[in-house]
Scaffold this active site. Sequence first.
Site, mmCIF file in Angstrom:
data_model
loop_
_atom_site.group_PDB
_atom_site.id
_atom_site.type_symbol
_atom_site.label_atom_id
_atom_site.label_comp_id
_atom_site.label_asym_id
_atom_site.label_seq_id
_atom_site.Cartn_x
_atom_site.Cartn_y
_atom_site.Cartn_z
ATOM 1 N N THR A 65 0.840 -1.191 0.000
ATOM 2 C CA THR A 65 0.000 0.000 0.000
ATOM 3 C C THR A 65 0.882 1.251 0.000
ATOM 4 O O THR A 65 2.110 1.147 -0.097
ATOM 5 C CB THR A 65 -1.026 -0.075 1.166
ATOM 6 O OG1 THR A 65 -1.921 1.011 1.043
ATOM 7 C CG2 THR A 65 -0.371 -0.051 2.530
ATOM 8 N N LYS A 69 3.642 1.437 -3.845
ATOM 9 C CA LYS A 69 3.124 0.679 -4.992
ATOM 10 C C LYS A 69 4.014 0.795 -6.230
ATOM 11 O O LYS A 69 4.078 -0.125 -7.042
ATOM 12 C CB LYS A 69 1.696 1.121 -5.321
ATOM 13 C CG LYS A 69 0.690 0.693 -4.253
ATOM 14 C CD LYS A 69 -0.730 1.045 -4.650
ATOM 15 C CE LYS A 69 -1.708 0.485 -3.633
ATOM 16 N NZ LYS A 69 -3.109 0.678 -4.023
ATOM 17 N N ASP A 105 -6.681 -4.086 -7.533
ATOM 18 C CA ASP A 105 -7.593 -3.016 -7.114
ATOM 19 C C ASP A 105 -8.785 -2.895 -8.070
ATOM 20 O O ASP A 105 -9.938 -2.806 -7.635
ATOM 21 C CB ASP A 105 -6.854 -1.674 -7.036
ATOM 22 C CG ASP A 105 -5.950 -1.590 -5.813
ATOM 23 O OD1 ASP A 105 -6.237 -2.289 -4.824
ATOM 24 O OD2 ASP A 105 -4.970 -0.833 -5.851
ATOM 25 N N GLY A 132 -5.315 9.201 -12.137
ATOM 26 C CA GLY A 132 -4.129 8.829 -11.362
ATOM 27 C C GLY A 132 -4.037 7.317 -11.243
ATOM 28 O O GLY A 132 -4.674 6.578 -12.002
ATOM 29 N N ASN A 154 -10.512 14.299 -16.297
ATOM 30 C CA ASN A 154 -9.464 14.717 -15.356
ATOM 31 C C ASN A 154 -9.214 16.213 -15.491
ATOM 32 O O ASN A 154 -9.376 16.779 -16.572
ATOM 33 C CB ASN A 154 -8.166 13.947 -15.661
ATOM 34 C CG ASN A 154 -7.230 13.921 -14.476
ATOM 35 O OD1 ASN A 154 -7.675 13.716 -13.345
ATOM 36 N ND2 ASN A 154 -5.950 14.132 -14.704
HETATM 37 P P1 ATR Z 1 -4.142 8.020 -6.891
HETATM 38 O O1 ATR Z 1 -3.017 7.059 -7.019
HETATM 39 O O2 ATR Z 1 -4.852 7.964 -5.561
HETATM 40 O O3 ATR Z 1 -5.083 7.973 -8.038
HETATM 41 P P2 ATR Z 1 -2.671 10.249 -7.934
HETATM 42 O O4 ATR Z 1 -1.985 9.363 -8.894
HETATM 43 O O5 ATR Z 1 -1.919 11.296 -7.187
HETATM 44 O O6 ATR Z 1 -3.445 9.452 -6.822
HETATM 45 O O7 ATR Z 1 -3.889 10.965 -8.711
HETATM 46 C C1 ATR Z 1 -4.771 11.807 -8.078
HETATM 47 C C2 ATR Z 1 -5.958 12.033 -9.002
HETATM 48 O O8 ATR Z 1 -6.945 12.815 -8.315
HETATM 49 C C3 ATR Z 1 -5.610 12.799 -10.270
HETATM 50 O O9 ATR Z 1 -6.452 12.359 -11.313
HETATM 51 C C4 ATR Z 1 -5.954 14.256 -9.872
HETATM 52 O O10 ATR Z 1 -6.255 15.093 -10.959
HETATM 53 P P3 ATR Z 1 -5.064 15.889 -11.757
HETATM 54 O O11 ATR Z 1 -4.263 14.818 -12.466
HETATM 55 O O12 ATR Z 1 -5.764 16.749 -12.699
HETATM 56 O O13 ATR Z 1 -4.283 16.588 -10.685
HETATM 57 C C5 ATR Z 1 -7.203 14.000 -9.063
HETATM 58 N N1 ATR Z 1 -7.568 15.070 -8.123
HETATM 59 C C6 ATR Z 1 -7.005 15.369 -6.934
HETATM 60 N N2 ATR Z 1 -7.654 16.375 -6.314
HETATM 61 C C7 ATR Z 1 -8.693 16.717 -7.133
HETATM 62 C C8 ATR Z 1 -9.748 17.692 -7.065
HETATM 63 N N3 ATR Z 1 -9.883 18.522 -6.013
HETATM 64 N N4 ATR Z 1 -10.625 17.756 -8.091
HETATM 65 C C9 ATR Z 1 -10.517 16.926 -9.165
HETATM 66 N N5 ATR Z 1 -9.528 15.986 -9.286
HETATM 67 C C10 ATR Z 1 -8.635 15.893 -8.288
#
Ligand code: ATR
Length: 277
Positions: A65, A69, A105, A132, A154
Site C-alpha cells: 500500500t 506501490k 484493485d 491517477g 481529469n
Molecule cells: P491516486 O493514485 O490515488 O489515483 P494520484 O496518482 O496522485 O493518486 O492521482 C490523483 C488524481 O486525483 C488525479 O487524477 C488528480 O487530478 P489531476 O491529475 O488533474 O491533478 C485527481 N484530483 C485530486 N484532487 C482533485 C480535485 N480537487 N478535483 C478533481 N480531481 C482531483
Amino acid sequence: MSDLYAVIGNPIGHTKSPLIHGLFAEETRQDLSYTAIEGPQEPQGAFAETVRAFIANGGKGMNVTAPFKLQAFAMADERSERAELAGAVNAMKFEGGRIIAENFDGIGLVRDIEVNLGFPMAGKRVLMLGAGGAARGALLPFLAAGPQEMVIVNRDVEKAKALAARIEGRGPLLACAYGDLEAMGRFDLVVNATSASLTGELPSVPPSVFSPEGAAYELAYGKRLTPFLRLARNAGVRIIADGVGMLVEQAAEAFDWWRGVRPETRTAIDRLTVPLD
Ligand code: ATR
C-alpha cells in the site's frame, strides 16, 4: 510453521488487511500468518531490502500500500498486464526466487459493483473521475465488463487523453475535461477515482451526470458521506457506496492467487462497513 504473508506501507497503523486476511484464513482453514510491516521510506533501496529480508525469512506473499506501490512495481521480476497498465503493484507472490506482481484493485472494484451491489456494468454508460493510479488500475477490468461507453475525465485533461491512448482498441473509451460533462448527458455509473475526498474536496462534476436509477461509487472508504457521495445522493442516485467492498474484494483476489481458494467476503465487508451518514 505457518506460511508468512504481510502488508507493507507507511504509515501502516490504520491497515485493515490483517483483520481481513485473518477472517479469510479462519473461514477457509488455511494455516497462515499475516502481519503489518511499516516499510522504510528512506534511504533509497531500503524498501526493496525489507521485502528481500521478508522473503529470506520464508515470506510467501505481500500486499503493498501507499507509498510503495511504484517501488514494488520497479522491483518485480514479472508483472501482470493490469499491473503494467496501472504502473503500480498491490500484491506480490514470491515463488522460486522470483517476485511476481499483480494489481487487484480494479478487479476488486468491478466485483464489488457487479456482485455485491448487484449492478452489472455490461451495456452501461460509465464515468470515471480522475486519471491517477487508482483510475489506471481500474480501466482494463472496467472495459472487460463490457460497458456501452466509458468516459474518463481529469483536471489535467492531457493525462486522461494519454491514458486513453495507451489502451486504444480495448474498448469504447473516451477522455474529456470537466467542462465537457454538462453536454454529455447522464451516466449509469459514476466512480470517483480522484484523491479529492481525502482532503474533503469535490471534483467539479455537474449533478447532471448522475442518473437516479444508477450508481455512484467513491473509492475512498471510512470517510462517511464525502462531498461526491452527497452530491450523488442529492441528485437522487439509487445506489451509493464507498470503497470498503473494493478493499475486501481485492484482498480476496490476492488470497485466492496465493492460496488457491476463494474466501467469502460478506463477513469482512459487514465488519468494516461504516454507515455513510
Ligand atoms: P491516486 O493514485 O490515488 O489515483 P494520484 O496518482 O496522485 O493518486 O492521482 C490523483 C488524481 O486525483 C488525479 O487524477 C488528480 O487530478 P489531476 O491529475 O488533474 O491533478 C485527481 N484530483 C485530486 N484532487 C482533485 C480535485 N480537487 N478535483 C478533481 N480531481 C482531483
